[in-house]
Structures are given as C-alpha cells and as structure tokens.
Motif scaffolding. Sequence first.
Motif, short mmCIF file in Angstrom:
data_model
loop_
_atom_site.label_atom_id
_atom_site.label_comp_id
_atom_site.label_asym_id
_atom_site.label_seq_id
_atom_site.Cartn_x
_atom_site.Cartn_y
_atom_site.Cartn_z
N ALA A 273 124.06 41.87 28.93
CA ALA A 273 124.28 43.07 29.32
C ALA A 273 122.96 43.70 28.68
O ALA A 273 123.88 44.70 27.29
CB ALA A 273 125.80 43.52 29.69
N ALA A 274 121.75 44.43 28.94
CA ALA A 274 121.07 44.71 28.05
C ALA A 274 119.95 45.93 29.07
O ALA A 274 119.93 45.49 29.99
CB ALA A 274 120.37 44.09 26.97
N SER B 212 111.24 45.58 26.69
CA SER B 212 112.74 43.83 26.91
C SER B 212 113.92 44.42 26.61
O SER B 212 114.47 44.77 27.73
CB SER B 212 112.15 43.40 25.39
OG SER B 212 112.30 44.19 24.29
N PHE B 213 114.14 44.74 25.34
CA PHE B 213 116.31 45.24 24.97
C PHE B 213 116.25 45.62 24.03
O PHE B 213 114.68 46.12 23.11
CB PHE B 213 116.92 44.06 24.86
CG PHE B 213 116.13 42.88 24.76
CD1 PHE B 213 116.11 42.57 22.97
CD2 PHE B 213 115.87 41.68 25.13
CE1 PHE B 213 116.29 41.94 22.63
CE2 PHE B 213 115.72 40.43 24.50
CZ PHE B 213 115.49 40.37 23.53
N PRO B 214 117.18 46.93 23.70
CA PRO B 214 117.42 47.09 22.48
C PRO B 214 117.02 46.10 21.81
O PRO B 214 117.86 45.23 21.51
CB PRO B 214 118.75 48.22 22.84
CG PRO B 214 118.85 48.04 23.85
CD PRO B 214 118.11 46.78 24.59
N SER B 215 116.83 47.14 20.39
CA SER B 215 116.97 46.10 19.26
C SER B 215 117.58 45.23 18.54
O SER B 215 117.87 44.18 17.82
CB SER B 215 116.01 46.97 18.17
OG SER B 215 116.73 48.06 17.86
N ILE B 216 118.89 45.91 18.92
CA ILE B 216 119.77 44.76 18.08
C ILE B 216 120.87 43.85 19.21
O ILE B 216 121.07 43.24 18.48
CB ILE B 216 121.05 46.25 18.73
CG1 ILE B 216 123.16 45.29 17.78
CG2 ILE B 216 121.81 46.12 20.30
CD1 ILE B 216 122.84 46.32 16.94
N LEU B 217 119.99 43.96 20.42
CA LEU B 217 120.14 42.51 20.48
C LEU B 217 119.68 40.92 20.01
O LEU B 217 119.62 39.76 19.89
CB LEU B 217 119.99 42.67 21.75
CG LEU B 217 120.19 40.80 23.31
CD1 LEU B 217 121.30 40.59 22.66
CD2 LEU B 217 119.72 41.64 24.77
N VAL C 294 110.09 47.29 36.38
CA VAL C 294 109.31 46.49 35.75
C VAL C 294 107.99 45.75 36.24
O VAL C 294 108.63 45.14 37.83
CB VAL C 294 110.16 45.00 35.73
CG1 VAL C 294 109.67 44.49 34.85
CG2 VAL C 294 111.60 45.34 34.95
N ASN C 295 106.99 46.34 36.22
CA ASN C 295 105.52 45.40 36.81
C ASN C 295 105.72 44.56 36.02
O ASN C 295 104.55 44.76 34.98
CB ASN C 295 104.76 46.94 36.81
CG ASN C 295 105.09 48.28 37.06
OD1 ASN C 295 105.69 47.63 38.56
ND2 ASN C 295 104.65 49.22 36.65
N LEU D 94 109.90 41.24 30.85
CA LEU D 94 110.13 40.14 28.94
C LEU D 94 111.56 39.88 28.42
O LEU D 94 111.77 39.62 27.61
CB LEU D 94 109.21 40.95 28.27
CG LEU D 94 107.79 41.27 28.58
CD1 LEU D 94 106.95 41.66 27.94
CD2 LEU D 94 107.06 40.34 29.15
N GLY D 95 112.42 40.97 28.39
CA GLY D 95 113.42 40.55 27.81
C GLY D 95 114.72 39.92 28.26
O GLY D 95 115.23 38.70 28.19
N ALA D 96 114.16 39.49 30.02
CA ALA D 96 115.13 38.50 30.15
C ALA D 96 115.15 37.43 30.58
O ALA D 96 115.07 35.86 29.95
CB ALA D 96 115.11 38.82 32.88
N GLU D 97 112.72 37.06 30.28
CA GLU D 97 112.67 36.18 29.74
C GLU D 97 112.73 35.30 28.19
O GLU D 97 112.69 34.33 28.42
CB GLU D 97 111.31 36.17 29.45
CG GLU D 97 110.16 36.20 31.39
CD GLU D 97 111.30 35.13 32.35
OE1 GLU D 97 110.28 34.19 31.54
OE2 GLU D 97 111.52 35.32 34.10
N TYR D 98 113.06 36.58 27.44
CA TYR D 98 113.31 36.11 26.40
C TYR D 98 114.64 35.32 26.05
O TYR D 98 114.73 34.46 25.38
CB TYR D 98 113.04 37.02 25.48
CG TYR D 98 113.53 37.12 23.85
CD1 TYR D 98 112.61 36.86 22.88
CD2 TYR D 98 114.75 37.36 23.17
CE1 TYR D 98 112.70 36.14 21.52
CE2 TYR D 98 114.37 36.42 22.00
CZ TYR D 98 114.05 36.31 21.14
OH TYR D 98 113.98 35.85 19.92
#
Length: 191
Positions: free
Chosen positions: A84-85, A91-96, A136-137, A141-145
Amino acid sequence: MKILVVDACVRGEVSRTRKLYEKLIEDWAHKAEIEILKLADQDLKPLTADQVDLRAKLVNSGKFEHEMFRYAHQFKAADLIIVAAPYWDLSFPSILKVYLEHVAVTGITFGYEGTDCVGYCRAKKIIYLSTCGGFVNGPHLGAEYVKMYADMLGIHDFSEFSVQGLDIDPSQEAMLMAQGTEEMLSKNLLS
C-alpha cells in the motif's frame, strides 16, 4: 493463510491509501493471519557500504539468521502480500524503495540458477494499492516497479488498484474514495 501488508503510507492515520487497504483486509481478519508492517514505524535506512559488505559476507557464509535479514524472511514467508503506497513523484514514497532493498537478499528471497534469477518467495500473489491526488497519465511507475520486483522474487500473480483524482475537487474526495473502495471490493482482489 498469512497476509503481509507493507504499509508505505507515511502520512499515517490520515493516509487515504491506508484507509483503502484497511477496507480490503477488514473481512479477512478472522480468515487469515494478517501482519501489518508500517514502514514509517521501522528504523529503515538506505544500506551503507559497510552494511552491503556485511550482508555479502553473511550471505557468502550462509549466515541468514542475522537481524539485518528480518524483512527478507518476513516477506518470503507470506502467502499473499499487499503493498500500500500513495502515488508520489511518479512512483511511491522513498521508504518503500529502502524497504525493498532490505528484502532482496540472495539466498533468501531469490537466487541464481546459472544466469537465471529464480525467486524463492512463498507468496503466489501481490496486490499493489495506491491513491493519487491527480491522475496517472500513462503507466503507474510505482506499480510497474513492484510488479517487476515481485516477478524477480517468484511472485507472478500481480494485481493493481488505485483511486485517482482525489485532490482535483476536494468536495468530491469522500465520494471518490467511497466509489473507489466499492470498486476495489467488487474485484475480489484477495481471492
């Protein structure tokens, strides 16, 4: 069934992404063992050169019981993983990312057979949940990563869900969250 929720919601209790996953797991509290790992409450830091060297020495000597491998063991043991991010900076917070660096340990969560990377994780599925202030256009990228990362660790069933546009018109936020939550629950992501 053991479900690991990796909570990268750094805004804590006001996080809309946290509210989303809480609804998703609500009905599973009596059906599964649910472990919620709130990354903001962990003492996670990027690996230093000394830590990378220590990790390599431990891995090369087969000493996988070291405390620095706790996140890798926890991730590997889960039957299902929810990440959950919130959508931040494409993408997502760097802590992930820092957490995922601690999870990827050769000999625990993955290894090599010849030149091929082979995942060792028990989970058959990973679910990526996100909320976005805008839209998200293009690819998330977070999900893809996370999808590619999971594949490396042997988790090939990937589902993604996001509620978007939450900050465009603040008067619509509650309605969008309610609609998004209903849509998410209708997808039976946990089955």
